[in-house]
Design an enzyme around this catalytic site. Sequence first.
Site, short mmCIF file in Angstrom:
data_model
loop_
_atom_site.label_atom_id
_atom_site.label_comp_id
_atom_site.label_asym_id
_atom_site.label_seq_id
_atom_site.Cartn_x
_atom_site.Cartn_y
_atom_site.Cartn_z
CG ASP A 109 -12.57 -6.66 0.17
OD1 ASP A 109 -13.78 -6.25 2.16
OD2 ASP A 109 -11.71 -5.31 0.71
CD GLU B 29 -3.19 -1.40 1.94
OE1 GLU B 29 -3.60 -0.74 2.70
OE2 GLU B 29 -2.05 -2.25 3.02
#
Length: 228
Positions: free
Chosen positions: A195, A12
């Site tokens: 998600d 990330e």
Amino acid sequence: MRIGIIAPSEDEIRPFINEISNRKLEYHAMLKFYIGKYADIEVVALYCGVCKVNAAIATQILIDKFQITNIIVTGVAGAIDKSLGIGDTVISREVVYHDVAEEILTEYHPWMKTIYFESDKNLLSLCRTIVNDNIFSQNILFGKIVTGEAFIDDKGRSEIISKYDPLCVDMETASIAHVCYVNQIPFIAIRSITDTEDESGVDVFESNCLMAANKSVAIVKKLLELLK
């Protein structure tokens, strides 16, 4: 001005670390702090590890060791609001724990008036300018992020929506905001979706993580360019 950039995992934050110039590395509390410049602004970036305590440790070190003036949270999150799709981005207006009793924050240190940590108004304004002045491939929404360490099942999702009505959920942002609040450090979070309720699970997260992280980092970079 020195900006701290925090993400939970290496995937990330690596897209941002790769673009830091004059990069140096320091170790504190078993964490790697990458120090240098981006867009002529001094930055310190790191991945803190997953969950609230790790994020809080990293944030306090940024403030104490590096005299950070602003903190930007970047990375990924799970969608709660059904309007969000994979790859879309949420920019925090406010942040809240979904797994901490309200009175812990309001009746004990830091004796907050509400349970919500508000993002810095100047950083929010700059982010709105970025969204208005640029074309992005994803949808970008401003709103509420909730943080907690419990696995979110269907019942938990309904309870979170009923109580907080957030856009997305993660495991770190509120703890970073908490540390910023008690130290009076401006913060904002920029998280992209890996998600959703319909597309979930470890495989979905892993397959989308780097793509979503790059979308968040792209906005972080534009924010730094406006701050310089």
